[in-house]
Design a protein around this motif. Structure first.
Motif, mmCIF file in Angstrom:
data_model
loop_
_atom_site.group_PDB
_atom_site.id
_atom_site.type_symbol
_atom_site.label_atom_id
_atom_site.label_comp_id
_atom_site.label_asym_id
_atom_site.label_seq_id
_atom_site.Cartn_x
_atom_site.Cartn_y
_atom_site.Cartn_z
ATOM 1 N N ARG A 240 89.485 23.655 28.479
ATOM 2 C CA ARG A 240 90.351 22.993 29.452
ATOM 3 C C ARG A 240 89.621 22.843 30.768
ATOM 4 O O ARG A 240 88.864 23.726 31.171
ATOM 5 C CB ARG A 240 91.624 23.812 29.700
ATOM 6 N N ILE A 241 89.898 21.728 31.449
ATOM 7 C CA ILE A 241 89.382 21.564 32.802
ATOM 8 C C ILE A 241 90.182 22.494 33.712
ATOM 9 O O ILE A 241 91.222 23.017 33.314
ATOM 10 C CB ILE A 241 89.492 20.097 33.271
ATOM 11 N N SER A 242 89.719 22.689 34.931
ATOM 12 C CA SER A 242 90.440 23.565 35.854
ATOM 13 C C SER A 242 91.779 22.932 36.235
ATOM 14 O O SER A 242 91.965 21.713 36.158
ATOM 15 C CB SER A 242 89.611 23.813 37.111
ATOM 16 N N ALA A 243 92.706 23.774 36.667
ATOM 17 C CA ALA A 243 94.015 23.283 37.113
ATOM 18 C C ALA A 243 93.840 22.354 38.316
ATOM 19 O O ALA A 243 94.526 21.336 38.425
ATOM 20 C CB ALA A 243 94.933 24.450 37.454
ATOM 21 N N LYS A 244 92.906 22.684 39.217
ATOM 22 C CA LYS A 244 92.662 21.830 40.380
ATOM 23 C C LYS A 244 92.203 20.452 39.947
ATOM 24 O O LYS A 244 92.672 19.437 40.475
ATOM 25 C CB LYS A 244 91.627 22.453 41.311
ATOM 26 N N GLU A 245 91.281 20.400 38.981
ATOM 27 C CA GLU A 245 90.800 19.104 38.515
ATOM 28 C C GLU A 245 91.936 18.301 37.872
ATOM 29 O O GLU A 245 92.046 17.094 38.068
ATOM 30 C CB GLU A 245 89.659 19.286 37.514
ATOM 31 N N ILE B 132 96.009 13.812 38.379
ATOM 32 C CA ILE B 132 97.392 13.335 38.507
ATOM 33 C C ILE B 132 97.572 12.595 39.831
ATOM 34 O O ILE B 132 98.227 11.545 39.878
ATOM 35 C CB ILE B 132 98.380 14.504 38.367
ATOM 36 N N VAL B 133 96.979 13.105 40.904
ATOM 37 C CA VAL B 133 97.053 12.422 42.200
ATOM 38 C C VAL B 133 96.388 11.045 42.090
ATOM 39 O O VAL B 133 96.927 10.041 42.581
ATOM 40 C CB VAL B 133 96.406 13.269 43.316
ATOM 41 N N GLN B 134 95.253 10.982 41.414
ATOM 42 C CA GLN B 134 94.568 9.696 41.236
ATOM 43 C C GLN B 134 95.425 8.729 40.412
ATOM 44 O O GLN B 134 95.483 7.537 40.705
ATOM 45 C CB GLN B 134 93.203 9.890 40.576
ATOM 46 N N VAL C 162 97.952 7.279 42.751
ATOM 47 C CA VAL C 162 97.330 6.273 43.622
ATOM 48 C C VAL C 162 97.172 4.956 42.862
ATOM 49 O O VAL C 162 97.504 3.874 43.368
ATOM 50 C CB VAL C 162 95.966 6.775 44.154
ATOM 51 N N LEU C 163 96.687 5.031 41.630
ATOM 52 C CA LEU C 163 96.511 3.819 40.821
ATOM 53 C C LEU C 163 97.852 3.154 40.507
ATOM 54 O O LEU C 163 97.955 1.921 40.496
ATOM 55 C CB LEU C 163 95.753 4.149 39.535
ATOM 56 N N ALA C 164 98.882 3.968 40.261
ATOM 57 C CA ALA C 164 100.220 3.422 40.007
ATOM 58 C C ALA C 164 100.722 2.664 41.230
ATOM 59 O O ALA C 164 101.301 1.580 41.103
ATOM 60 C CB ALA C 164 101.187 4.544 39.625
ATOM 61 N N GLU C 165 100.500 3.230 42.404
ATOM 62 C CA GLU C 165 100.896 2.563 43.657
ATOM 63 C C GLU C 165 100.131 1.248 43.820
ATOM 64 O O GLU C 165 100.717 0.213 44.138
ATOM 65 C CB GLU C 165 100.623 3.481 44.849
ATOM 66 N N GLN C 166 98.829 1.285 43.578
ATOM 67 C CA GLN C 166 98.005 0.085 43.709
ATOM 68 C C GLN C 166 98.414 -0.994 42.706
ATOM 69 O O GLN C 166 98.317 -2.186 43.000
ATOM 70 C CB GLN C 166 96.528 0.422 43.543
ATOM 71 N N ALA C 167 98.886 -0.579 41.533
ATOM 72 C CA ALA C 167 99.300 -1.521 40.494
ATOM 73 C C ALA C 167 100.693 -2.091 40.761
ATOM 74 O O ALA C 167 101.120 -3.014 40.080
ATOM 75 C CB ALA C 167 99.270 -0.839 39.128
ATOM 76 N N GLY C 168 101.397 -1.526 41.750
ATOM 77 C CA GLY C 168 102.702 -2.043 42.109
ATOM 78 C C GLY C 168 103.858 -1.449 41.316
ATOM 79 O O GLY C 168 104.950 -2.019 41.307
ATOM 80 N N LEU C 169 103.648 -0.319 40.659
ATOM 81 C CA LEU C 169 104.739 0.319 39.936
ATOM 82 C C LEU C 169 105.822 0.747 40.906
ATOM 83 O O LEU C 169 105.556 1.018 42.077
ATOM 84 C CB LEU C 169 104.235 1.527 39.148
#
Length: 76
Positions: A33-38, A43-45, A48-55
């Motif tokens: 597993r990747i770290s929890a921080k990663e 999820i934050v990214q 951001v992409l959802a916002e940029q896509a206009g969701l």
């Protein structure tokens, strides 16, 4: 705010968005597993992409299991 503030407004038509519980599962091939921080950074990214896509929304829920980064209880 109340739950009424989050209801879909029928005048706006269909709303489209993403919902996540913040899954933090091991890789199916390696078992690592990747770290929890990663995972939180991913999820934050996604948000951001959802916002940029206009969701219309991006939501994160909480979980009470060990394979989610949005824990609602302390891990021992």
């Amino acid at each position: 705010m109340s739950m009424q503030d989050y209801r879909i407004d029928p005048k706006n038509g269909l709303e489209f968005g993403l919902y996540s519980l913040g899954d933090h599962m091991p890789d199916a091939l390696t078992g690592e597993r990747i770290s929890a921080k990663e995972r939180v950074d991913q999820i934050v990214q996604e948000a951001v992409l959802a916002e940029q896509a206009g969701l219309d929304f991006f939501s994160i829920g909480e979980s009470h299991q060990k394979y989610f980064v949005g824990q609602a209880m302390p891990l021992c």
